[in-house]
Design a protein around this motif. Structure first.
Motif, mmCIF file in Angstrom:
data_model
loop_
_atom_site.group_PDB
_atom_site.id
_atom_site.type_symbol
_atom_site.label_atom_id
_atom_site.label_comp_id
_atom_site.label_asym_id
_atom_site.label_seq_id
_atom_site.Cartn_x
_atom_site.Cartn_y
_atom_site.Cartn_z
ATOM 1 N N GLN A 115 0.850 -1.187 0.000
ATOM 2 C CA GLN A 115 0.000 0.000 0.000
ATOM 3 C C GLN A 115 0.889 1.242 0.000
ATOM 4 O O GLN A 115 1.638 1.470 0.951
ATOM 5 N N VAL A 116 0.826 2.046 -1.040
ATOM 6 C CA VAL A 116 1.672 3.228 -1.188
ATOM 7 C C VAL A 116 0.804 4.483 -1.175
ATOM 8 O O VAL A 116 -0.150 4.593 -1.957
ATOM 9 N N VAL A 117 1.125 5.400 -0.291
ATOM 10 C CA VAL A 117 0.472 6.711 -0.254
ATOM 11 C C VAL A 117 1.479 7.747 -0.722
ATOM 12 O O VAL A 117 2.560 7.875 -0.137
ATOM 13 N N SER A 118 1.160 8.477 -1.781
ATOM 14 C CA SER A 118 2.051 9.510 -2.321
ATOM 15 C C SER A 118 1.636 10.873 -1.781
ATOM 16 O O SER A 118 0.452 11.234 -1.843
ATOM 17 N N ILE A 119 2.597 11.616 -1.284
ATOM 18 C CA ILE A 119 2.336 12.954 -0.746
ATOM 19 C C ILE A 119 2.662 13.983 -1.828
ATOM 20 O O ILE A 119 3.797 14.014 -2.318
ATOM 21 N N PRO A 120 1.694 14.814 -2.228
ATOM 22 C CA PRO A 120 1.988 15.864 -3.220
ATOM 23 C C PRO A 120 2.854 16.956 -2.600
ATOM 24 O O PRO A 120 2.397 17.729 -1.760
ATOM 25 N N THR A 121 4.109 17.025 -3.011
ATOM 26 C CA THR A 121 5.068 17.930 -2.369
ATOM 27 C C THR A 121 4.754 19.400 -2.592
ATOM 28 O O THR A 121 5.224 20.252 -1.838
ATOM 29 N N GLU A 122 3.978 19.706 -3.638
ATOM 30 C CA GLU A 122 3.692 21.109 -3.924
ATOM 31 C C GLU A 122 2.615 21.690 -3.010
ATOM 32 O O GLU A 122 2.418 22.905 -2.974
ATOM 33 N N ARG A 123 1.936 20.847 -2.254
ATOM 34 C CA ARG A 123 0.847 21.333 -1.397
ATOM 35 C C ARG A 123 1.384 21.894 -0.089
ATOM 36 O O ARG A 123 2.339 21.367 0.497
ATOM 37 N N SER A 124 0.754 22.970 0.368
ATOM 38 C CA SER A 124 1.206 23.609 1.599
ATOM 39 C C SER A 124 0.929 22.745 2.829
ATOM 40 O O SER A 124 1.546 22.940 3.871
ATOM 41 N N ASP A 125 -0.004 21.802 2.715
ATOM 42 C CA ASP A 125 -0.340 20.932 3.843
ATOM 43 C C ASP A 125 0.312 19.559 3.718
ATOM 44 O O ASP A 125 -0.179 18.580 4.286
ATOM 45 N N ALA A 126 1.436 19.482 2.980
ATOM 46 C CA ALA A 126 2.104 18.192 2.783
ATOM 47 C C ALA A 126 2.518 17.565 4.117
ATOM 48 O O ALA A 126 2.478 16.342 4.273
ATOM 49 N N GLY A 127 2.915 18.392 5.088
ATOM 50 C CA GLY A 127 3.283 17.875 6.399
ATOM 51 C C GLY A 127 2.106 17.239 7.109
ATOM 52 O O GLY A 127 2.228 16.152 7.698
ATOM 53 N N GLU A 128 0.947 17.898 7.045
ATOM 54 C CA GLU A 128 -0.251 17.350 7.666
ATOM 55 C C GLU A 128 -0.699 16.067 6.975
ATOM 56 O O GLU A 128 -1.134 15.109 7.632
ATOM 57 N N LEU A 129 -0.571 16.017 5.653
ATOM 58 C CA LEU A 129 -0.930 14.815 4.910
ATOM 59 C C LEU A 129 -0.012 13.649 5.267
ATOM 60 O O LEU A 129 -0.452 12.495 5.368
ATOM 61 N N THR A 130 1.279 13.957 5.481
ATOM 62 C CA THR A 130 2.219 12.921 5.888
ATOM 63 C C THR A 130 1.847 12.358 7.253
ATOM 64 O O THR A 130 1.818 11.133 7.455
ATOM 65 N N LEU A 131 1.564 13.237 8.207
ATOM 66 C CA LEU A 131 1.187 12.789 9.545
ATOM 67 C C LEU A 131 -0.099 11.974 9.500
ATOM 68 O O LEU A 131 -0.215 10.939 10.177
ATOM 69 N N GLN A 132 -1.063 12.403 8.690
ATOM 70 C CA GLN A 132 -2.317 11.669 8.575
ATOM 71 C C GLN A 132 -2.091 10.270 8.020
ATOM 72 O O GLN A 132 -2.675 9.287 8.484
ATOM 73 N N ALA A 133 -1.206 10.169 7.004
ATOM 74 C CA ALA A 133 -0.894 8.856 6.421
ATOM 75 C C ALA A 133 -0.257 7.940 7.456
ATOM 76 O O ALA A 133 -0.544 6.736 7.501
ATOM 77 N N MET A 134 0.599 8.486 8.323
ATOM 78 C CA MET A 134 1.213 7.688 9.378
ATOM 79 C C MET A 134 0.171 7.247 10.392
ATOM 80 O O MET A 134 0.162 6.098 10.844
ATOM 81 N N GLN A 135 -0.716 8.153 10.769
ATOM 82 C CA GLN A 135 -1.761 7.812 11.728
ATOM 83 C C GLN A 135 -2.717 6.765 11.158
ATOM 84 O O GLN A 135 -3.265 5.946 11.911
ATOM 85 N N ASP A 136 -2.902 6.780 9.838
ATOM 86 C CA ASP A 136 -3.752 5.786 9.185
ATOM 87 C C ASP A 136 -3.055 4.445 9.004
ATOM 88 O O ASP A 136 -3.687 3.472 8.584
ATOM 89 N N GLY A 137 -1.748 4.405 9.283
ATOM 90 C CA GLY A 137 -1.010 3.156 9.176
ATOM 91 C C GLY A 137 -0.620 2.766 7.767
ATOM 92 O O GLY A 137 -0.473 1.576 7.466
ATOM 93 N N ALA A 138 -0.432 3.751 6.877
ATOM 94 C CA ALA A 138 -0.035 3.449 5.499
ATOM 95 C C ALA A 138 1.243 2.618 5.500
ATOM 96 O O ALA A 138 2.160 2.860 6.286
ATOM 97 N N GLU A 139 1.310 1.635 4.605
ATOM 98 C CA GLU A 139 2.459 0.738 4.578
ATOM 99 C C GLU A 139 3.718 1.435 4.057
ATOM 100 O O GLU A 139 4.806 1.299 4.611
ATOM 101 N N ILE A 140 3.559 2.203 2.979
ATOM 102 C CA ILE A 140 4.662 2.965 2.394
ATOM 103 C C ILE A 140 4.174 4.392 2.152
ATOM 104 O O ILE A 140 3.100 4.597 1.569
ATOM 105 N N ILE A 141 4.951 5.382 2.593
ATOM 106 C CA ILE A 141 4.616 6.785 2.330
ATOM 107 C C ILE A 141 5.716 7.352 1.449
ATOM 108 O O ILE A 141 6.894 7.355 1.826
ATOM 109 N N TYR A 142 5.325 7.812 0.270
ATOM 110 C CA TYR A 142 6.273 8.314 -0.717
ATOM 111 C C TYR A 142 6.320 9.835 -0.676
ATOM 112 O O TYR A 142 5.299 10.493 -0.647
#
Length: 208
Positions: A115-142
């Motif tokens: 399971q890969v979750v890609s974080i759009p680096t151009e978004r200002s909320d990329a940090g929040e999206l990363t934390l959310q993916a970790m809290q959701d238990g994503a297998e791989i965060i790109y």
């Protein structure tokens, strides 16, 4: 890592930094550094000093008012006389090869059914999206965005591992892709910086 040297009022950055891009940012109040900036500084502080100087001069030029036209003209002259060199064909080739190498590893994870979750680096909320993916238990965060003032960074991959943390019964390890046959000291510095930034978000509980 290649040392940065002065040449005809320009500076040349190490190839590793050019492959990943420079992330040093200045908002007019403080400077935010990337893991690549730290690795570059440890190799030799000249290029890092020049990157910082150029950012601050550019900020001063942009914030100058019409009443400060003389100052703005002076800043423009300074920026014109001392600015980063343009990338040449060799550096562009290295950049392209680095991105292709990274894309190959990304596709390998997907081919494995991870399971890969890609974080759009151009978004200002990329940090929040990363934390959310970790809290959701994503297998791989790109392209995970990590922050710990004054540092910011984008880890190629965060890989979920077993082991208790404040997220639950799992935590994350930063993985970085490099075009090299063996580890180099500045690669380890970069990864250690990611670990520090990650640890600020997710405390790993060790037994004992």
């Amino acid at each position: 890592m290649e040392r940065c040297d002065q040449l005809s009022n320009h500076w040349l950055c190490d190839r590793n930094t050019l492959l990943r891009g420079r992330f040093m940012q200045f908002d007019g109040a403080k400077i935010r550094y990337s893991a690549s900036d730290l690795a570059q500084f440890l190799d030799g502080d000249f290029a890092t000093w020049m990157d910082r100087w150029h950012l601050q001069c550019r900020q001063a030029e942009n914030s100058a008012t019409q009443r400060q036209s003389t100052r703005r003209s002076r800043m423009a002259t300074l920026l014109e006389s001392c600015s980063p060199d343009d990338e040449n064909a060799e550096l562009q080739m290295l950049r392209d090869r680095g991105f292709a190498h990274e894309a190959k590893h990304l596709q390998r994870f997907r081919d494995q059914g991870r399971q890969v979750v890609s974080i759009p680096t151009e978004r200002s909320d990329a940090g929040e999206l990363t934390l959310q993916a970790m809290q959701d238990g994503a297998e791989i965060i790109y392209q995970a965005r990590l922050e710990l003032d004054p540092f910011i960074g984008y880890a190629d991959f965060l890989v979920r591992c077993d082991g208790a943390s404040k997220l639950g019964d799992y935590h994350y390890e930063p993985w970085d892709t490099k075009l090299a046959k063996r580890p180099k000291p500045h690669y380890l510095v970069q990864l250690c910086t990611y670990v520090d930034m990650l640890g600020h978000l997710v405390t790993v509980h060790t037994p004992g």
